[in-house]
Design a protein around this motif. Structure first.
Motif, PDB file in Angstrom:
ATOM      1  N   ILE A 466       0.851  -1.181   0.000  1.00  0.00           N
ATOM      2  CA  ILE A 466       0.000   0.000   0.000  1.00  0.00           C
ATOM      3  C   ILE A 466       0.890   1.236   0.000  1.00  0.00           C
ATOM      4  O   ILE A 466       1.763   1.376   0.864  1.00  0.00           O
ATOM      5  N   GLN A 467       0.697   2.101  -0.989  1.00  0.00           N
ATOM      6  CA  GLN A 467       1.461   3.345  -1.052  1.00  0.00           C
ATOM      7  C   GLN A 467       0.489   4.517  -0.869  1.00  0.00           C
ATOM      8  O   GLN A 467      -0.527   4.594  -1.549  1.00  0.00           O
ATOM      9  N   VAL A 468       0.826   5.404   0.039  1.00  0.00           N
ATOM     10  CA  VAL A 468      -0.003   6.562   0.353  1.00  0.00           C
ATOM     11  C   VAL A 468       0.852   7.818   0.264  1.00  0.00           C
ATOM     12  O   VAL A 468       1.988   7.843   0.747  1.00  0.00           O
ATOM     13  N   ALA A 469       0.313   8.851  -0.366  1.00  0.00           N
ATOM     14  CA  ALA A 469       0.982  10.152  -0.429  1.00  0.00           C
ATOM     15  C   ALA A 469       0.009  11.217   0.061  1.00  0.00           C
ATOM     16  O   ALA A 469      -1.146  11.255  -0.371  1.00  0.00           O
ATOM     17  N   MET A 470       0.473  12.084   0.969  1.00  0.00           N
ATOM     18  CA  MET A 470      -0.352  13.155   1.522  1.00  0.00           C
ATOM     19  C   MET A 470       0.431  14.465   1.463  1.00  0.00           C
ATOM     20  O   MET A 470       1.601  14.493   1.852  1.00  0.00           O
ATOM     21  N   THR A 471      -0.223  15.521   0.974  1.00  0.00           N
ATOM     22  CA  THR A 471       0.434  16.822   0.832  1.00  0.00           C
ATOM     23  C   THR A 471      -0.511  17.928   1.273  1.00  0.00           C
ATOM     24  O   THR A 471      -1.696  17.909   0.940  1.00  0.00           O
ATOM     25  N   TYR A 472       0.029  18.884   2.020  1.00  0.00           N
ATOM     26  CA  TYR A 472      -0.688  20.127   2.318  1.00  0.00           C
ATOM     27  C   TYR A 472       0.080  21.265   1.659  1.00  0.00           C
ATOM     28  O   TYR A 472       1.303  21.345   1.759  1.00  0.00           O
ATOM     29  N   PHE A 473      -0.641  22.167   0.982  1.00  0.00           N
ATOM     30  CA  PHE A 473       0.020  23.291   0.316  1.00  0.00           C
ATOM     31  C   PHE A 473      -0.701  24.596   0.639  1.00  0.00           C
ATOM     32  O   PHE A 473      -1.893  24.613   0.949  1.00  0.00           O
ATOM     33  N   ASP A 474       0.045  25.689   0.554  1.00  0.00           N
ATOM     34  CA  ASP A 474      -0.491  27.018   0.816  1.00  0.00           C
ATOM     35  C   ASP A 474       0.203  27.999  -0.122  1.00  0.00           C
ATOM     36  O   ASP A 474       1.437  28.008  -0.215  1.00  0.00           O
ATOM     37  N   GLU A 475      -0.587  28.822  -0.820  1.00  0.00           N
ATOM     38  CA  GLU A 475      -0.024  29.755  -1.786  1.00  0.00           C
ATOM     39  C   GLU A 475      -0.773  31.078  -1.727  1.00  0.00           C
ATOM     40  O   GLU A 475      -1.994  31.104  -1.563  1.00  0.00           O
ATOM     41  N   THR A 476      -0.032  32.167  -1.862  1.00  0.00           N
ATOM     42  CA  THR A 476      -0.610  33.504  -1.924  1.00  0.00           C
ATOM     43  C   THR A 476      -0.202  34.145  -3.245  1.00  0.00           C
ATOM     44  O   THR A 476       0.991  34.188  -3.577  1.00  0.00           O
ATOM     45  N   LEU A 477      -1.196  34.627  -4.001  1.00  0.00           N
ATOM     46  CA  LEU A 477      -0.952  35.259  -5.297  1.00  0.00           C
ATOM     47  C   LEU A 477      -1.165  36.762  -5.168  1.00  0.00           C
ATOM     48  O   LEU A 477      -2.193  37.211  -4.668  1.00  0.00           O
ATOM     49  N   GLN A 478      -0.204  37.521  -5.655  1.00  0.00           N
ATOM     50  CA  GLN A 478      -0.284  38.980  -5.646  1.00  0.00           C
ATOM     51  C   GLN A 478      -0.353  39.509  -7.075  1.00  0.00           C
ATOM     52  O   GLN A 478       0.151  38.891  -8.007  1.00  0.00           O
ATOM     53  N   HIS A 479      -0.976  40.682  -7.220  1.00  0.00           N
ATOM     54  CA  HIS A 479      -1.106  41.362  -8.520  1.00  0.00           C
ATOM     55  C   HIS A 479      -1.869  40.507  -9.528  1.00  0.00           C
ATOM     56  O   HIS A 479      -1.563  40.553 -10.732  1.00  0.00           O
ATOM     57  N   GLU A 480      -2.852  39.737  -9.055  1.00  0.00           N
ATOM     58  CA  GLU A 480      -3.593  38.872  -9.969  1.00  0.00           C
ATOM     59  C   GLU A 480      -4.233  39.707 -11.084  1.00  0.00           C
ATOM     60  O   GLU A 480      -4.786  40.779 -10.850  1.00  0.00           O
ATOM     61  N   ILE A 481      -4.139  39.203 -12.303  1.00  0.00           N
ATOM     62  CA  ILE A 481      -4.712  39.875 -13.463  1.00  0.00           C
ATOM     63  C   ILE A 481      -6.129  39.373 -13.680  1.00  0.00           C
ATOM     64  O   ILE A 481      -6.363  38.176 -13.812  1.00  0.00           O
ATOM     65  N   ARG A 482      -7.064  40.336 -13.726  1.00  0.00           N
ATOM     66  CA  ARG A 482      -8.476  39.986 -13.858  1.00  0.00           C
ATOM     67  C   ARG A 482      -9.115  40.865 -14.933  1.00  0.00           C
ATOM     68  O   ARG A 482      -8.717  42.013 -15.127  1.00  0.00           O
ATOM     69  N   THR A 483     -10.094  40.291 -15.626  1.00  0.00           N
ATOM     70  CA  THR A 483     -10.838  41.053 -16.625  1.00  0.00           C
ATOM     71  C   THR A 483     -11.993  41.774 -15.950  1.00  0.00           C
ATOM     72  O   THR A 483     -12.738  41.184 -15.169  1.00  0.00           O
ATOM     73  N   VAL A 484     -12.135  43.073 -16.241  1.00  0.00           N
ATOM     74  CA  VAL A 484     -13.238  43.869 -15.701  1.00  0.00           C
ATOM     75  C   VAL A 484     -14.019  44.463 -16.869  1.00  0.00           C
ATOM     76  O   VAL A 484     -13.497  44.630 -17.977  1.00  0.00           O
ATOM     77  N   TYR A 485     -15.291  44.818 -16.601  1.00  0.00           N
ATOM     78  CA  TYR A 485     -16.211  45.227 -17.661  1.00  0.00           C
ATOM     79  C   TYR A 485     -16.740  46.631 -17.402  1.00  0.00           C
ATOM     80  O   TYR A 485     -17.033  47.010 -16.264  1.00  0.00           O
ATOM     81  N   ASP A 486     -16.865  47.373 -18.497  1.00  0.00           N
ATOM     82  CA  ASP A 486     -17.439  48.714 -18.460  1.00  0.00           C
ATOM     83  C   ASP A 486     -18.735  48.674 -19.274  1.00  0.00           C
ATOM     84  O   ASP A 486     -18.706  48.649 -20.507  1.00  0.00           O
ATOM     85  N   TYR A 487     -19.869  48.668 -18.574  1.00  0.00           N
ATOM     86  CA  TYR A 487     -21.154  48.512 -19.254  1.00  0.00           C
ATOM     87  C   TYR A 487     -21.664  49.825 -19.860  1.00  0.00           C
ATOM     88  O   TYR A 487     -22.704  49.839 -20.505  1.00  0.00           O
ATOM     89  N   THR A 488     -20.891  50.912 -19.673  1.00  0.00           N
ATOM     90  CA  THR A 488     -21.294  52.155 -20.341  1.00  0.00           C
ATOM     91  C   THR A 488     -20.995  52.103 -21.829  1.00  0.00           C
ATOM     92  O   THR A 488     -21.692  52.717 -22.633  1.00  0.00           O
ATOM     93  N   ASP A 489     -19.924  51.382 -22.208  1.00  0.00           N
ATOM     94  CA  ASP A 489     -19.616  51.234 -23.633  1.00  0.00           C
ATOM     95  C   ASP A 489     -19.442  49.761 -24.027  1.00  0.00           C
ATOM     96  O   ASP A 489     -18.938  49.467 -25.103  1.00  0.00           O
ATOM     97  N   TRP A 490     -19.861  48.837 -23.126  1.00  0.00           N
ATOM     98  CA  TRP A 490     -19.823  47.392 -23.390  1.00  0.00           C
ATOM     99  C   TRP A 490     -18.418  46.922 -23.759  1.00  0.00           C
ATOM    100  O   TRP A 490     -18.228  46.068 -24.616  1.00  0.00           O
ATOM    101  N   SER A 491     -17.418  47.459 -23.063  1.00  0.00           N
ATOM    102  CA  SER A 491     -16.040  47.051 -23.307  1.00  0.00           C
ATOM    103  C   SER A 491     -15.476  46.376 -22.059  1.00  0.00           C
ATOM    104  O   SER A 491     -16.075  46.406 -20.983  1.00  0.00           O
ATOM    105  N   SER A 492     -14.316  45.778 -22.219  1.00  0.00           N
ATOM    106  CA  SER A 492     -13.641  45.127 -21.099  1.00  0.00           C
ATOM    107  C   SER A 492     -12.146  45.357 -21.217  1.00  0.00           C
ATOM    108  O   SER A 492     -11.629  45.717 -22.280  1.00  0.00           O
ATOM    109  N   THR A 493     -11.435  45.151 -20.116  1.00  0.00           N
ATOM    110  CA  THR A 493      -9.989  45.268 -20.094  1.00  0.00           C
ATOM    111  C   THR A 493      -9.448  44.455 -18.932  1.00  0.00           C
ATOM    112  O   THR A 493     -10.219  43.897 -18.128  1.00  0.00           O
ATOM    113  N   SER A 494      -8.133  44.370 -18.812  1.00  0.00           N
ATOM    114  CA  SER A 494      -7.490  43.628 -17.724  1.00  0.00           C
ATOM    115  C   SER A 494      -6.833  44.593 -16.753  1.00  0.00           C
ATOM    116  O   SER A 494      -6.276  45.623 -17.171  1.00  0.00           O
ATOM    117  N   ILE A 495      -6.891  44.243 -15.471  1.00  0.00           N
ATOM    118  CA  ILE A 495      -6.243  45.062 -14.439  1.00  0.00           C
ATOM    119  C   ILE A 495      -5.528  44.136 -13.453  1.00  0.00           C
ATOM    120  O   ILE A 495      -5.820  42.940 -13.370  1.00  0.00           O
TER     121      ILE A 495
END
Length: 636
Positions: A466-495
């Protein structure tokens, strides 16, 4: 082949952590110059040649569903876009190598689309979880997948298969090699075609797919100290896809068809793509074996033609052509400082070019970088091994970036191994995020790279088969790039968002050789992936997998069963306004059976989605129902 050898091959074929294999596997991905799997502190899953034979799914993505920490999202059936997320990261946070060539496509948002890489002539797949940027640079923020094709060292061979199945599936491949361990040539060809299923939940139009692939590899050892090689892969595909319904009455700003607005509807859209991955390399070894030099040139090119139906175009289609080229030069040297310590230094030069031609936007962009990497590998004694690495990337667009990683492996007992790692990762903004790709998506040239910090600890047990593998991980991401929407002109961009994204979780795997004929196994992942306390989309909180492999007493018949569970997850529906939606959990059952007719011929069959689940991996996109395939395999 003798029965005992067949049983050994099946027993070694399970998806498991590397320590479970009796034959030591040298990882080419978890260190710059390779490292024994039992000495690596990283969380690694190895899928070997036998496992790939036991699960001869056409799509590699279906096989990777069983790997702990991986979430697969596919828009529909064979050939439709596949995104693979590792430990809660984005799809373009996973670096993919194919035979030493970086395969992430800058023309597709730095994603690698696993839809077009078929299960053809592959020797092994290494999945390394956790940031690997200190070894391999940008795109390896969440981890990496390294795919190795079969070579010709075994001598003269000829093998292949033909199969057919549901939705008029026709799939055939042939591979042949000449030579030996000192020099060989190997060629593999594959052709696949299917009528497909409907991407849309409305209508009944099937969306077909075709894929023609070719691999060529050559190697020659000029002397015991000097060898050269080359390899190339070419893929040509044609994919049908449906359109998203955004028809609106602009006099009232109301959808023309509220039922289908924002969802896929039948259309005659299609995409043609060509990808090529090529490499030349040379290795030099000193006479005493204390120094190794490696040099290679790698070139990847991708070209994608999308044809979208349009009543405004004279041809009836709006054509968008996106293409990319990546040229990499690598020079690496490894030196043994003592019997237990080795230092490796590498210099990499990378040149990327991106081109876009469409009815709305045209442009050419480029990005270059030079990187310096340093690695120290050693052991304090026979049971404790460590790996330290650091890297500095000088990028023409983003300046300098420094990353590091440290890991250890400690065999505390013959039945127990402790391991751990900590490090940082980086992901540069993509060309599309920086410069835009349509009239409605605006580029943001002020974006900065995403950065992560991560640590993990794990334990591996090997007790009474019987082989068993167990892992715990923890990660923090900074400056994540996300798409945002502007419904005044129906456009989007990344920030870049100011909030941190937190990912943590537990990965478990178990393999049990119940007897020489029956092997059982399971894996489980518990993931927490949040940004500002909100669950991130397309990341299920729970994933699990079960497998069973049975081999007859005479070694001629085999049955393999896999059940993959994907828990509930969220997605975003872009209707009149964007909204968060929930996708139900589902279970995918695959069954494969084979029987050896003669020493050279075998028959096989498989069932996919055997429970006939009605499920969605991306909101509004239809997925295939139960399907089957029957085939004949030969090996001379």
């Amino acid at each position: 082949m003798k029965k005992s050898l067949l049983i050994a091959a099946i027993a070694a074929a399970q998806i498991s952590t590397s320590y479970a294999n009796d034959i030591e596997h040298v990882l080419v991905s978890a260190a710059r110059d390779g490292i024994n799997a039992s000495e690596s502190g990283s969380s690694v899953t190895i899928i070997d040649e036998q496992q790939l034979a036991l699960r001869p799914n056409i799509s590699l993505a279906d096989i990777l569903r069983s790997v702990p920490g991986l979430a697969v999202n596919q828009t529909s059936g064979l050939g439709s876009q596949v995104q693979l997320r590792m430990r809660g990261g984005e799809a373009n946070h996973v670096l993919v190598f194919i035979d030493g060539v970086q395969a992430n496509d800058p023309a597709q948002g730095d994603d690698f689309n696993f839809a077009h890489l078929l299960n053809m002539d592959i020797a092994s797949i290494e999945v390394v979880r956790g940031p690997q940027s200190a070894l391999w640079g940008s795109d390896a923020l969440s981890g990496m997948i390294y795919i190795v094709s079969k070579d010709g060292k075994a001598g003269q061979q000829l093998s292949g298969y033909v199969e057919g199945g549901s939705h008029n599936l026709q799939n055939a491949a042939v591979s042949g090699s000449l030579g030996n361990a000192d020099g060989y040539v190997r060629l593999s060809l594959n052709s696949s075609e299917t009528d497909g299923t409907n991407v849309s939940n409305f209508g009944n139009e099937a969306d077909g797919y075709s894929n023609d692939s070719a691999k060529l590899a050559a190697f020659y050892r000029l002397s015991p100290q000097f060898s050269v090689g080359a390899n190339t892969l070419y893929i040509d595909t044609d994919t049908d896809f449906d359109a998203l319904d955004y028809d609106m009455d602009y006099s009232t700003y109301q959808p023309i068809n509220p039922e289908t607005y924002g969802l896929p509807v039948d259309a005659n859209n299609h995409s043609e793509s060509q990808q090529s991955y090529s490499r030349l390399y040379a290795d030099v070894l000193s006479s005493d074996g204390s120094m190794k030099l490696h040099a290679d040139i790698a070139y990847a090119k991708g070209e994608n033609h999308n044809y979208d139906e349009s009543m405004w175009s004279p041809t009836g289609y709006d054509e968008t052509i996106s293409s990319s080229e990546r040229l990499q030069y690598t020079l690496q040297a490894s030196l043994k400082l003592a019997s237990s310590t080795e230092i490796t230094a590498a210099v990499e030069r990378e040149e990327q070019d991106f081109n876009l031609q469409s009815a709305w936007l045209n442009g050419d962009e480029s990005m270059d970088s030079t990187a310096y990497a340093l690695q120290l590998k050693g052991n304090a004694n026979d049971n404790f091994h460590y790996l330290l690495s650091a890297r500095r990337d000088n990028n023409t667009d983003f300046g300098n970036a420094n990353t590091y990683r440290a890991s250890f492996s400690w065999q505390t007992h013959e039945m127990m191994r402790l391991r751990g790692a900590l490090g940082t990762g980086i992901k540069n903004p993509t060309f599309t995020e920086l410069y835009g790709y349509s009239y409605s998506f605006k580029g943001n040239p002020d974006l900065i790279p995403e950065k992560s910090k991560s640590w993990e600890v794990g334990i591996d047990l090997d007790v009474n088969d019987i082989q068993v593998a167990m892992t715990y991980f923890d990660e923090t991401l900074q400056h994540e790039i996300r798409t945002v929407y502007d419904y005044t002109d129906w456009s989007s961009t990344s920030i870049n968002v100011s909030d941190e994204s937190d990912r943590s979780g537990i990965e478990l795997s178990l393999d049990y050789a119940l007897s020489s004929q029956l092997q059982l196994g399971a894996s489980f992942t518990k993931l927490n992936s949040e940004e500002a306390g909100v669950q991130e989309i397309r990341r299920p909180e729970k994933m699990a997998s079960l497998y069973m492999n049975w081999l007859s007493h005479d070694g001629r018949s085999n049955i393999a069963v896999n059940l993959d569970h994907n828990g509930e997850m969220t997605d975003t529906f872009f209707g009149v306004m964007s909204e968060t939606v929930y996708l139900s959990s589902y279970n995918l059952l695959s069954v494969h059976a084979s029987h050896q007719l003669t020493d050279t011929l075998s028959v096989y069959g498989r069932i996919e989605n055997g429970l006939d689940e009605d499920y969605e991996e991306i909101y509004g996109f239809n997925t295939p129902q139960a399907s089957y395939a029957l085939g004949l395999r030969f090996n001379f």
